[in-house]
Each structure stands twice: as structure tokens, then as C-alpha cells.
Design an enzyme around this catalytic site. Structure first.
Site, PDB file in Angstrom:
ATOM      1  CE  LYS A  48      -2.052  -1.001   3.946  1.00  0.00           C
ATOM      2  NZ  LYS A  48      -1.400  -2.299   4.315  1.00  0.00           N
ATOM      3  NE  ARG A  70      -4.193  -1.031   9.596  1.00  0.00           N
ATOM      4  CZ  ARG A  70      -3.062  -0.476   9.309  1.00  0.00           C
ATOM      5  NH1 ARG A  70      -2.856   0.685   9.164  1.00  0.00           N
ATOM      6  NH2 ARG A  70      -2.023  -1.309   9.018  1.00  0.00           N
ATOM      7  NE  ARG A 120       7.252  -2.860   6.132  1.00  0.00           N
ATOM      8  CZ  ARG A 120       5.972  -2.632   6.273  1.00  0.00           C
ATOM      9  NH1 ARG A 120       5.367  -2.061   5.420  1.00  0.00           N
ATOM     10  NH2 ARG A 120       5.418  -3.284   7.199  1.00  0.00           N
ATOM     11  NE  ARG A 145       6.629  -0.511  10.168  1.00  0.00           N
ATOM     12  CZ  ARG A 145       5.369  -0.393   9.536  1.00  0.00           C
ATOM     13  NH1 ARG A 145       5.218   0.201   8.339  1.00  0.00           N
ATOM     14  NH2 ARG A 145       4.197  -1.023  10.159  1.00  0.00           N
ATOM     15  NE  ARG A 174       1.679  -4.681  11.440  1.00  0.00           N
ATOM     16  CZ  ARG A 174       2.720  -4.546  10.919  1.00  0.00           C
ATOM     17  NH1 ARG A 174       4.081  -4.909  10.701  1.00  0.00           N
ATOM     18  NH2 ARG A 174       2.611  -3.703   9.714  1.00  0.00           N
TER      19      ARG A 174
HETATM   20  P1  ADP Z   1       2.290  -1.716   3.174  1.00  0.00           P
HETATM   21  O1  ADP Z   1       2.243  -0.391   3.146  1.00  0.00           O
HETATM   22  O2  ADP Z   1       0.957  -2.350   2.753  1.00  0.00           O
HETATM   23  O3  ADP Z   1       2.414  -2.443   4.538  1.00  0.00           O
HETATM   24  P2  ADP Z   1       4.957  -1.662   1.942  1.00  0.00           P
HETATM   25  O4  ADP Z   1       4.421  -0.807   0.851  1.00  0.00           O
HETATM   26  O5  ADP Z   1       5.578  -1.162   3.030  1.00  0.00           O
HETATM   27  O6  ADP Z   1       3.460  -2.394   2.278  1.00  0.00           O
HETATM   28  O7  ADP Z   1       5.542  -2.961   1.386  1.00  0.00           O
HETATM   29  C1  ADP Z   1       5.922  -3.972   2.173  1.00  0.00           C
HETATM   30  C2  ADP Z   1       7.314  -4.352   1.884  1.00  0.00           C
HETATM   31  O8  ADP Z   1       7.311  -5.327   0.317  1.00  0.00           O
HETATM   32  C3  ADP Z   1       8.425  -3.391   1.337  1.00  0.00           C
HETATM   33  O9  ADP Z   1       9.609  -4.008   1.795  1.00  0.00           O
HETATM   34  C4  ADP Z   1       8.312  -3.103  -0.250  1.00  0.00           C
HETATM   35  O10 ADP Z   1       9.346  -2.760  -0.724  1.00  0.00           O
HETATM   36  C5  ADP Z   1       7.935  -4.697  -0.578  1.00  0.00           C
HETATM   37  N1  ADP Z   1       7.155  -4.603  -1.969  1.00  0.00           N
HETATM   38  C6  ADP Z   1       5.886  -3.802  -2.028  1.00  0.00           C
HETATM   39  N2  ADP Z   1       5.468  -3.851  -3.121  1.00  0.00           N
HETATM   40  C7  ADP Z   1       5.931  -5.103  -3.773  1.00  0.00           C
HETATM   41  C8  ADP Z   1       5.705  -5.979  -4.746  1.00  0.00           C
HETATM   42  N3  ADP Z   1       4.919  -5.552  -5.837  1.00  0.00           N
HETATM   43  N4  ADP Z   1       6.560  -6.903  -5.184  1.00  0.00           N
HETATM   44  C9  ADP Z   1       7.563  -7.283  -4.234  1.00  0.00           C
HETATM   45  N5  ADP Z   1       7.751  -6.551  -3.014  1.00  0.00           N
HETATM   46  C10 ADP Z   1       7.041  -5.381  -2.749  1.00  0.00           C
HETATM   47  P1  AMP Z   2       1.161   0.665   9.121  1.00  0.00           P
HETATM   48  O1  AMP Z   2       2.389   1.406   8.822  1.00  0.00           O
HETATM   49  O2  AMP Z   2       0.009   1.146   8.030  1.00  0.00           O
HETATM   50  O3  AMP Z   2       1.526  -0.849   8.602  1.00  0.00           O
HETATM   51  O4  AMP Z   2       0.338   0.703  10.538  1.00  0.00           O
HETATM   52  C1  AMP Z   2       1.360   0.435  11.332  1.00  0.00           C
HETATM   53  C2  AMP Z   2       0.496   0.001  12.941  1.00  0.00           C
HETATM   54  O5  AMP Z   2      -0.140   1.504  13.011  1.00  0.00           O
HETATM   55  C3  AMP Z   2      -0.603  -0.650  12.832  1.00  0.00           C
HETATM   56  O6  AMP Z   2      -0.431  -2.126  12.883  1.00  0.00           O
HETATM   57  C4  AMP Z   2      -1.870  -0.238  13.691  1.00  0.00           C
HETATM   58  O7  AMP Z   2      -1.112  -0.593  15.155  1.00  0.00           O
HETATM   59  C5  AMP Z   2      -1.453   1.176  13.515  1.00  0.00           C
HETATM   60  N1  AMP Z   2      -2.367   1.857  12.691  1.00  0.00           N
HETATM   61  C6  AMP Z   2      -2.051   2.592  11.544  1.00  0.00           C
HETATM   62  N2  AMP Z   2      -3.333   2.882  11.001  1.00  0.00           N
HETATM   63  C7  AMP Z   2      -4.423   2.533  11.831  1.00  0.00           C
HETATM   64  C8  AMP Z   2      -5.632   2.743  11.751  1.00  0.00           C
HETATM   65  N3  AMP Z   2      -6.270   3.273  10.608  1.00  0.00           N
HETATM   66  N4  AMP Z   2      -6.396   2.268  12.802  1.00  0.00           N
HETATM   67  C9  AMP Z   2      -5.660   1.606  13.638  1.00  0.00           C
HETATM   68  N5  AMP Z   2      -4.373   1.292  13.863  1.00  0.00           N
HETATM   69  C10 AMP Z   2      -3.682   1.700  12.938  1.00  0.00           C
END
Ligand code: ADP
Ligand code: AMP
Length: 214
Positions: free
Chosen positions: A13, A88, A127, A160, A171
Site C-alpha cells: 500500500k 482499517r 522491508r 520496523r 497483524r
Molecule cells: P504496506 O504499506 O502495505 O504495509 P509496503 O509498501 O511497505 O506495504 O511494502 C511491504 C514490503 O514489500 C516493502 O519492503 C516493499 O519494498 C515490498 N514490496 C511492495 N510492493 C511489492 C511488490 N509488488 N513486489 C515485491 N515486493 C514489494
Molecule cells: P502501517 O504503517 O499502516 O502498517 O501501520 C502500523 C501500525 O499502526 C498498525 O499495525 C496499527 O497498530 C497502527 N495503525 C495505523 N493505522 C491505523 C488505523 N487506521 N487504525 C488503527 N491502527 C492503525
């Protein structure tokens, strides 16, 4: 252009939201980034949020909803926004839909990035996020040019705290229980678009471009 990103943690995302924001000039609003910034600054909100985030749980709706509704009413959201990580839960979606409806507006695109659970654990372990600017990398799928160094700002790359395998599993459970029902919510509203998030990052983005430009 009012967009929300749906999908499991690690689906991509944030990666796609940053690309959408850069191309279509709408602000990228990530609630996860907002909480992490608050944790870094040691604010009261950060302290409260961290208790939940460390356990892989969602921060309570009452700490999130007003914050986002205030944010989308700022001037830079006049031409739209891209929300990443919000809503969410169903109450969060209701709060968002309700706030927009007051001005006769609605979410136009709910983009669901679909990635099966078995791919997620591997993605999260690799990541790396920039401690300074939040840019997202992956050791295998999207490596930085220089090891442990952000391509964008030169900052240090970190794993992270909530990307540890046990927390990721929690999660994912929370996602299926509390967030996945939003897919149906936005399908009913007629704004759901699904993309296959297992493809290459640029291929996923091309699919999103064709949705937004149709
Ligand atoms: P989210 O915001 O949904 O938690 P991220 O954008 O942070 O996910 O992506 C999670 C991990 O996967 C990151 O290390 C990112 O570089 C990698 N990633 C994102 N999109 C892809 C893809 N299409 N294929 C492989 N790895 C990806
Ligand atoms: P993210 O960076 O989107 O993966 O979010 C990291 C963490 O932040 C999540 O696992 C939740 O604990 C918290 N968080 C982020 N967005 C929300 C939301 N909209 N509602 C509740 N918790 C959230």
C-alpha cells in the site's frame, strides 16, 4: 481524486501510495507514518499508539478518526488525497464516509492490493524503511542502491519494530478479522478496484494508473 488503499500489512500500500501521490499530485496520508512520527517525538498520542502497535493490534478508533478527518480538511487536500492504512475498521470507514458526505463527497477509488498471507511474512522480513524520510525498500524486491542507505535522503534504513515475524502474524490475524470486511463495504459502495499485488512493483502501478485514468 479521493483514494484509499486497502490490503494486508505488507501488501504494498505504502509503496504504491507514494507513486500515486508523486504522479497525481495528491497528498499521501499514512496513519502508520503519523503514529511513528508521534512516537519519535514522544507525544502523548505516540505513547498511547505505541502500546498497541508493539503488540500488532490496531490503535483504538477514537485515537484515529478525528485525526484523519481533520487532516483531509486541510487545504492541500482540495483536489483529493490518498489514504494509506485508513480506514482499517468498519467504524473508521463510517466516520470517513460520514465526514465526506457532509460536503456531498465520497471515496472514488478503494484500491485493494491483493497478496496472499504466505507471501507477506517474507515481504515483511525484508522491508527496510528510512528512519528519516520514511521511504520504503526491500532487501530483495526493491533494494537501495547503497546498502542500508536511503536512495531519497541518505538516511539510515531500519527494520520496523512491528515487522518481527510474531508481530506480523498477529497483524495478519487482525487484518482478516477487522479490516478485510472493508472490501465488501466499498464493493457495495461501487468504489472497489482490485489489483494483483504479487506482480512487480511497476506492473502493479501500471494497473493502478489504468484504473485512475479510465
Ligand atoms: P504496506 O504499506 O502495505 O504495509 P509496503 O509498501 O511497505 O506495504 O511494502 C511491504 C514490503 O514489500 C516493502 O519492503 C516493499 O519494498 C515490498 N514490496 C511492495 N510492493 C511489492 C511488490 N509488488 N513486489 C515485491 N515486493 C514489494
Ligand atoms: P502501517 O504503517 O499502516 O502498517 O501501520 C502500523 C501500525 O499502526 C498498525 O499495525 C496499527 O497498530 C497502527 N495503525 C495505523 N493505522 C491505523 C488505523 N487506521 N487504525 C488503527 N491502527 C492503525
Amino acid at each position: 481524486m479521493k483514494i484509499i488503499m486497502l490490503g494486508a500489512p505488507g501488501a504494498g500500500k505504502g509503496t504504491q501510495a507514494k507513486k500515486i501521490a508523486a504522479k497525481y499530485h495528491v497528498p499521501h496520508i499514512s496513519t502508520g507514518d503519523i503514529f511513528r512520527a508521534n512516537i519519535k517525538e514522544g507525544t502523548e498520542l505516540g505513547k498511547k499508539a505505541q502500546e498497541y502497535m508493539d503488540q500488532g493490534l490496531l490503535v483504538p478508533d477514537e485515537l484515529v478518526c478525528d485525526l484523519v478527518v481533520d487532516r483531509i480538511h486541510k487545504d492541500d487536500c482540495e483536489n483529493g488525497f490518498i489514504l494509506d492504512g485508513f480506514p482499517r475498521t468498519i467504524p473508521q470507514a463510517d466516520a470517513l464516509d460520514g465526514a465526506l458526505a457532509q460536503n456531498g463527497e465520497k471515496i472514488e477509488y478503494a484500491i485493494d492490493v491483493e497478496v496472499p498471507d504466505e507471501n507477506i511474512i517474507k515481504r515483511m522480513a525484508g522491508r527496510r524503511s528510512c528512519k528519516d524520510c520514511g521511504a520504503i525498500f526491500h532487501l530483495v524486491y526493491n533494494p537501495p542502491k547503497k546498502e542500508n542507505c536511503c536512495d531519497v535522503c541518505g538516511g539510515p534504513l531500519v527494520l520496523r519494530d512491528d515487522d518481527k515475524e510474531e508481530t506480523v502474524k498477529k497483524r495478519l490475524d487482525v487484518y482478516h478479522e477487522q479490516t478485510a470486511p472493508l472490501i465488501d463495504h466499498y464493493k457495495k459502495a461501487g468504489s472497489l478496484y482490485e489489483v494483483d499485488g504479487t506482480q512487480d512493483i511497476n506492473v502493479v502501478f501500471e494497473e493502478i494508473e489504468s484504473i485512475l485514468e479510465a
